[in-house]
Structures are given as structure tokens and as C-alpha cells.
Motif scaffolding. Structure first.
Motif, PDB file in Angstrom:
ATOM      1  N   GLY A 187       9.242   3.102   5.697  1.00 52.23           N
ATOM      2  CA  GLY A 187       9.532   4.448   6.153  1.00 52.23           C
ATOM      3  C   GLY A 187       9.906   5.399   5.024  1.00 52.23           C
ATOM      4  O   GLY A 187      10.062   5.007   3.858  1.00 52.23           O
ATOM      5  N   ARG A 188      10.055   6.662   5.394  1.00 52.57           N
ATOM      6  CA  ARG A 188      10.389   7.717   4.428  1.00 52.57           C
ATOM      7  C   ARG A 188      11.686   7.381   3.688  1.00 52.57           C
ATOM      8  O   ARG A 188      12.690   7.006   4.281  1.00 52.57           O
ATOM      9  CB  ARG A 188      10.531   9.047   5.159  1.00 52.57           C
ATOM     10  N   GLY A 189      11.639   7.514   2.351  1.00 51.41           N
ATOM     11  CA  GLY A 189      12.817   7.282   1.534  1.00 51.41           C
ATOM     12  C   GLY A 189      13.179   5.830   1.337  1.00 51.41           C
ATOM     13  O   GLY A 189      14.251   5.525   0.806  1.00 51.41           O
ATOM     14  N   ARG A 190      12.269   4.915   1.724  1.00 53.02           N
ATOM     15  CA  ARG A 190      12.583   3.491   1.632  1.00 53.02           C
ATOM     16  C   ARG A 190      11.612   2.775   0.699  1.00 53.02           C
ATOM     17  O   ARG A 190      10.574   3.316   0.296  1.00 53.02           O
ATOM     18  CB  ARG A 190      12.542   2.857   3.025  1.00 53.02           C
ATOM     19  N   THR A 191      11.965   1.553   0.377  1.00 57.16           N
ATOM     20  CA  THR A 191      11.088   0.643  -0.363  1.00 57.16           C
ATOM     21  C   THR A 191      10.990  -0.649   0.438  1.00 57.16           C
ATOM     22  O   THR A 191      11.778  -0.883   1.363  1.00 57.16           O
ATOM     23  CB  THR A 191      11.644   0.343  -1.768  1.00 57.16           C
ATOM     24  N   PRO A 192      10.047  -1.522   0.128  1.00 54.33           N
ATOM     25  CA  PRO A 192       9.919  -2.769   0.890  1.00 54.33           C
ATOM     26  C   PRO A 192      11.213  -3.581   0.899  1.00 54.33           C
ATOM     27  O   PRO A 192      11.953  -3.630  -0.090  1.00 54.33           O
ATOM     28  CB  PRO A 192       8.789  -3.509   0.169  1.00 54.33           C
ATOM     29  N   MET A 193      11.480  -4.245   2.002  1.00 54.40           N
ATOM     30  CA  MET A 193      12.720  -5.014   2.171  1.00 54.40           C
ATOM     31  C   MET A 193      12.742  -6.250   1.286  1.00 54.40           C
ATOM     32  O   MET A 193      13.811  -6.689   0.864  1.00 54.40           O
ATOM     33  CB  MET A 193      12.882  -5.420   3.640  1.00 54.40           C
ATOM     34  N   LEU A 194      11.575  -6.835   1.016  1.00 56.05           N
ATOM     35  CA  LEU A 194      11.467  -8.017   0.175  1.00 56.05           C
ATOM     36  C   LEU A 194      10.600  -7.695  -1.032  1.00 56.05           C
ATOM     37  O   LEU A 194       9.790  -6.766  -0.991  1.00 56.05           O
ATOM     38  CB  LEU A 194      10.857  -9.179   0.969  1.00 56.05           C
TER      39      LEU A 194
ATOM     40  N   ILE B 253       0.888  -1.160   0.000  1.00 55.36           N
ATOM     41  CA  ILE B 253       0.000   0.000   0.000  1.00 55.36           C
ATOM     42  C   ILE B 253       0.929   1.214   0.000  1.00 55.36           C
ATOM     43  O   ILE B 253       1.535   1.547   1.009  1.00 55.36           O
ATOM     44  CB  ILE B 253      -0.923   0.002   1.226  1.00 55.36           C
ATOM     45  N   LYS B 254       1.032   1.876  -1.128  1.00 54.40           N
ATOM     46  CA  LYS B 254       2.169   2.769  -1.391  1.00 54.40           C
ATOM     47  C   LYS B 254       1.802   4.254  -1.335  1.00 54.40           C
ATOM     48  O   LYS B 254       0.806   4.691  -1.890  1.00 54.40           O
ATOM     49  CB  LYS B 254       2.723   2.429  -2.781  1.00 54.40           C
ATOM     50  N   ASP B 255       2.637   5.009  -0.633  1.00 60.75           N
ATOM     51  CA  ASP B 255       2.667   6.475  -0.666  1.00 60.75           C
ATOM     52  C   ASP B 255       1.322   7.143  -0.388  1.00 60.75           C
ATOM     53  O   ASP B 255       0.806   7.923  -1.199  1.00 60.75           O
ATOM     54  CB  ASP B 255       3.203   6.959  -2.023  1.00 60.75           C
ATOM     55  N   PRO B 256       0.721   6.893   0.790  1.00 58.10           N
ATOM     56  CA  PRO B 256      -0.518   7.596   1.137  1.00 58.10           C
ATOM     57  C   PRO B 256      -0.243   9.078   1.422  1.00 58.10           C
ATOM     58  O   PRO B 256       0.901   9.468   1.707  1.00 58.10           O
ATOM     59  CB  PRO B 256      -0.977   6.873   2.406  1.00 58.10           C
TER      60      PRO B 256
ATOM     61  N   GLU C 146       5.686   6.254   6.424  1.00 56.75           N
ATOM     62  CA  GLU C 146       5.400   7.368   5.511  1.00 56.75           C
ATOM     63  C   GLU C 146       5.194   6.911   4.069  1.00 56.75           C
ATOM     64  O   GLU C 146       4.426   7.511   3.327  1.00 56.75           O
ATOM     65  CB  GLU C 146       6.528   8.400   5.573  1.00 56.75           C
ATOM     66  N   ARG C 147       5.885   5.843   3.671  1.00 55.31           N
ATOM     67  CA  ARG C 147       5.731   5.329   2.304  1.00 55.31           C
ATOM     68  C   ARG C 147       4.761   4.160   2.241  1.00 55.31           C
ATOM     69  O   ARG C 147       4.629   3.512   1.197  1.00 55.31           O
ATOM     70  CB  ARG C 147       7.090   4.925   1.722  1.00 55.31           C
ATOM     71  N   GLY C 148       4.086   3.902   3.349  1.00 60.45           N
ATOM     72  CA  GLY C 148       3.040   2.897   3.326  1.00 60.45           C
ATOM     73  C   GLY C 148       3.360   1.644   4.110  1.00 60.45           C
ATOM     74  O   GLY C 148       4.246   1.623   4.980  1.00 60.45           O
ATOM     75  N   ILE C 149       2.648   0.586   3.787  1.00 58.98           N
ATOM     76  CA  ILE C 149       2.786  -0.686   4.502  1.00 58.98           C
ATOM     77  C   ILE C 149       2.748  -1.839   3.510  1.00 58.98           C
ATOM     78  O   ILE C 149       2.239  -1.712   2.398  1.00 58.98           O
ATOM     79  CB  ILE C 149       1.660  -0.875   5.540  1.00 58.98           C
ATOM     80  N   VAL C 150       3.288  -2.967   3.934  1.00 59.83           N
ATOM     81  CA  VAL C 150       3.222  -4.199   3.142  1.00 59.83           C
ATOM     82  C   VAL C 150       2.332  -5.191   3.883  1.00 59.83           C
ATOM     83  O   VAL C 150       2.483  -5.400   5.096  1.00 59.83           O
ATOM     84  CB  VAL C 150       4.620  -4.802   2.909  1.00 59.83           C
ATOM     85  N   ILE C 151       1.421  -5.785   3.125  1.00 62.16           N
ATOM     86  CA  ILE C 151       0.476  -6.750   3.681  1.00 62.16           C
ATOM     87  C   ILE C 151       0.768  -8.121   3.095  1.00 62.16           C
ATOM     88  O   ILE C 151       0.975  -8.259   1.881  1.00 62.16           O
ATOM     89  CB  ILE C 151      -0.972  -6.338   3.344  1.00 62.16           C
TER      90      ILE C 151
END
Length: 447
Positions: free
Chosen positions: A32-39, A5-8, A17-22
């Protein structure tokens, strides 16, 4: 499947800040800010139009009352005369068919406001409605919400000195036997449960002390919650003092209910010592601001109760004492009435969110919902800021409450969409409005 769920626009969670992974219906990562999902992820949902909050949790309602909103016999009355006006109407017109439509409409209305878990306090059992809990379980599955089925009860009718008419109460043995049945069939204590059960004798003026005590014993045996109305009006205090020679909290303790298993509806008229005792026992309180204002019942001491140790949740209460089932609107009312009780600096929009999410989850005894955090169920409400009411808003999370959001654009329960583009996925709202309206008309014709 892993969904980002990206960039709300904004999200009610630290470090997301950049959303969540479900993943598999559970929140697996905060981005978090400035990051992308770890996997790697399997899909992405662009949340650039949305403000995201945890799915709201409604901890007190009476679904059947959607059939008597703004009823001419009940408007402009306080609780006892309001009940006396409506009980005969409910007794004549609540049937399995009307009850099913009332339940479907209330669940749908709640969900469209951003609610993902609901507890309905159903205590009315006219002849033929013995399967009320089964109907509600079926409708919760149909609509897509999590639900605590509160097997309510009344066994003290007018002939025994209670408030309800004889035709809507049951005897103690019948009530306890059905409580056992409903618990065995629906009470799921596992993480992510869609259905749980609570035992819910209605109020001190509609049940016997024996039923209160037996319900507490049953709840201990089955590890379920207890719920009742308490401290709602001065009339209730006077009733307890006259009938039991004690105040409502003393009565609660005598019945074995002064425990963390219990959450109460309303909880308005408690003195300082009672607030302390309730907090010490971790008894939850469901704040029902809209109903309390409509019936002029009083103002809940939310801040003192929380400070003492009581979880405070939020509820819309019955649609006949609120006239809607919109929990997001309830957050705004909670903020406003508590600012009158306290002041503007002491009560913020974050308090209202906490009551409607984490506090409500604690009232229901659930630690798997109520927050956007790793390991919690992916129960989420998405609101857009496209309406005129939001133009010029600076703080998106505060704006939802202060500017009067009332309808979610999207809702997710356990990672599955249940509302998209403002409409429920499984319910035809136009058809529901027609069918429910036709059923409700019969309640007016019963005047």
C-alpha cells in the motif's frame, strides 16, 4: 523467489499503490501507499513506466480463422451467409500445418495485447485434423499462455439440414470418444493449471440434440465446462423455432445445459424471461462486441444479464468476424457499444475491465485468475503511456481504454515474463508473420 513489482503509475487493485510482491508465481502481498514489503524480497522490478492490470482473459475465439481475415468472399455479410461463404474454403485449406500456424499466431497476438488466458472454440474437423487439441496444447505451452481447450464439434451437416458441409463434421461416437481422450490427457483442475478442457458443440444449427445431451453428461462426469454459441442472431432463433418448436434457451434447458457449468458465446437475442432464467442458473455469457458489430448481429444485454446473476466475460471471437485477436481493443469496443445500449453513466471503463478479467475467469470456472489479489496467480499485463495517443491523459486506467491502448509493453503469466519490450519472449514475430502469411495466401488462391 520474492519479486517486488514496484511503484507503477497505476494498478487495478485496491491497496496496492506501491505495487505487489510475487512469490512462486502467486501474488503474495499488496504493497500500500507509503509502505514497503513486509518480508525481504529477492528482486525488484521498477514499474514506474507502467499501468498494471490483471492479465486479460479471452473466453471465445476461433484461432483457425486468422487464415481468412477480410476474405473477399465473406466481407459485408451477416452470420449465416458469412458462414456459407467460408465453410467450403475452410474445408479445403485447413490442415494440421496451417492450423498450427493459425493457433500460434492467434495466441501470440492475444498475448501481445495483454491476454494471459485464452479459450478457443474449435469445432472444424476436416479429414487429417483429428489431433487439433494436441496441436493447440503444444502451441499454448510454446507461446506461454494458459488455455482452455474447447473440444468443439459439429455432427449436423447440410445433408441433415445443418449449415456446415459434410467434409468438416464428425459422427457422434467419434466426437465423444475424442472428448474423453482430450479430457483424460489435458483437463487439469488444480490451482494455476496451464491447461483445462471444455466441451463445446458448435451451435443449434450444426449439432444434434443427442450430442448436446451426451456432452452435458460427459461434462458432469469429468467436472468440466460446457460452451456453445447461442442467441447470436434472429436467424438462429427462427431456426430453433422451426426445427425444435422452441426458442434457443428452451432448447438449452431441454438438453441439460441450463447450469452454472455453461458459458455461452454472444447471448444477444434473449427476452426478459430468458435473461432471468439464465441468471438464475448462473449461465455465463461471453460478450463479443467487435464480432457483433462486424456481422451486425446485435447488442448483448450485459447489464441485465449481470444483474440477473450471469457472469459476463469478453471475447474477441473469430478473427474472420473480427479480423484481429486484440483483446485490449475489445475492451474499448465493449465500452462504446454498451454506452449505445445503455448510457455513458451506466457503463464505465471499470465495467469493461471487469468483463475482461473477473467475469471472464468466472465464465471459465476459474477462481485463481482474473484479479490482482493475494493468492491469485501472478498473471499481469503492463502498459506504458509513452505513445502520442496518451499525451494529456489524466486517469491512467481509463486512458488505456479511452485512448485506445492496443499493445502491452510487458506480460507476465504465473510470475514468468512472456512479453518484454512489446515482443513475445519465445516467438519470432517476423518469422511467424511470414510463415502464416504464406499459409493464408493459399486460402485466397482457393477462390
Amino acid at each position: 523467489m520474492r519479486l517486488w513489482i514496484k511503484d507503477p503509475i497505476a494498478i487495478l487493485a485496491e491497496g496496492a499503490e506501491r505495487g505487489i510482491v510475487i512469490e512462486d508465481g502467486v501474488i503474495a502481498e499488496l504493497v500500500g501507499r507509503g509502505r514497503t514489503p513486509m518480508l525481504p524480497v529477492d528482486g525488484t522490478f521498477d514499474a514506474g513506466r507502467h499501468v498494471i492490470v490483471p492479465g486479460l482473459v479471452n473466453t471465445h475465439h476461433h484461432f483457425y480463422q486468422t487464415l481468412t481475415r477480410a476474405h473477399p468472399e465473406a466481407i459485408n455479410k451477416e452470420l449465416f451467409p458469412w458462414l456459407q461463404a467460408l465453410y467450403p474454403i475452410w474445408a479445403r485449406a485447413v490442415t494440421p500445418e496451417t492450423f498450427r500456424l493459425a493457433t500460434r499466431l492467434a495466441l501470440t497476438e492475444l498475448m501481445m495485447s495483454g491476454c494471459t488466458t485464452a479459450a478457443d472454440h474449435h469445432y472444424l474437423y476436416p479429414g487429417g485434423l483429428e489431433a487439433a487439441m494436441d496441436i493447440q496444447a503444444e502451441e499454448a505451452e510454446r507461446v506461454g499462455l494458459r488455455m482452455t481447450l474447447t473440444r468443439g464439434s459439429m455432427n449436423l451437416s447440410q445433408k441433415d439440414g445443418g449449415l456446415p458441409p459434410d467434409s468438416v463434421v464428425q459422427d457422434t461416437d467419434t466426437i465423444l470418444a475424442d472428448c474423453e481422450r482430450v479430457l483424460a490427457k489435458y483437463h487439469d483442475r488444480s490451482k494455476g493449471a496451464k491447461l483445462q478442457v471444455a466441451l463445446s458443440p458448435c451451435s443449434p444449427f450444426s449439432v444434434t440434440r443427442e450430442l448436446m445431451k451426451e456432452s452435458a453428461v460427459l461434462a458432469e462426469r469429468h467436472d468440466c465446462r460446457l460452451h456453445t454459441h447461442l442467441g447470436e442472431t434472429h436467424d438462429e432463433n427462427a431456426y430453433c423455432e422451426a426445427k425444435f418448436n422452441c426458442r434457443p434457451v428452451d432448447y438449452l434447458e431441454d438438453c441439460g445445459w441450463l447450469t452454472s457449468r455453461t458459458w455461452l458465446a454472444h447471448g444477444i437475442h434473449f427476452n426478459d424471461d430468458e435473461v432471468r432464467r439464465l441468471g438464475h442458473a448462473c449461465v455465463g455469457v461471453c460478450h463479443c462486441p467487435t464480432s457483433n458489430m462486424v456481422l451486425a448481429s446485435g447488442q448483448c444485454r450485459t447489464k441485465e444479464l449481470e444483474a440477473a446473476g450471469s457472469p459476463v466475460g469478453l471475447g474477441v471471437d473469430g478473427s474472420a468476424s473480427n479480423d484481429n485477436s486484440n483483446l485490449m481493443e475489445g475492451l474499448r469496443h465493449a465500452l462504446m457499444i454498451n454506452r449505445l445500449t445503455y448510457d455513458a453513466a451506466s457503463v464505465t471503463h471499470l465495467d469493461a475491465y471487469r468483463w475482461a478479467t473477473e467475469g471472464s475467469a468466472r465464465c471459465l470456472g476459474r477462481d485463481d485468475i482474473g484479479a490482482i489479489a493475494i493468492g491469485k496467480m501472478a498473471d499481469l499485463a503492463f502498459y506504458s503511456l509513452d505513445e502520442l495517443r496518451f499525451s494529456g491523459a489524466g486517469d491512467p486506467l481509463a486512458a488505456l481504454i479511452l485512448c485506445g491502448a492496443h499493445r502491452a509493453d510487458r506480460v507476465m503469466v504465473g510470475g514468468a515474463w512472456t512479453v518484454t519490450d512489446g515482443e513475445p519472449v519465445t516467438i519470432d514475430t517476423a518469422r511467424l508473420r511470414h510463415e502464416h502469411g504464406e499459409a493464408a495466401r493459399r486460402f485466397l488462391e482457393s477462390l
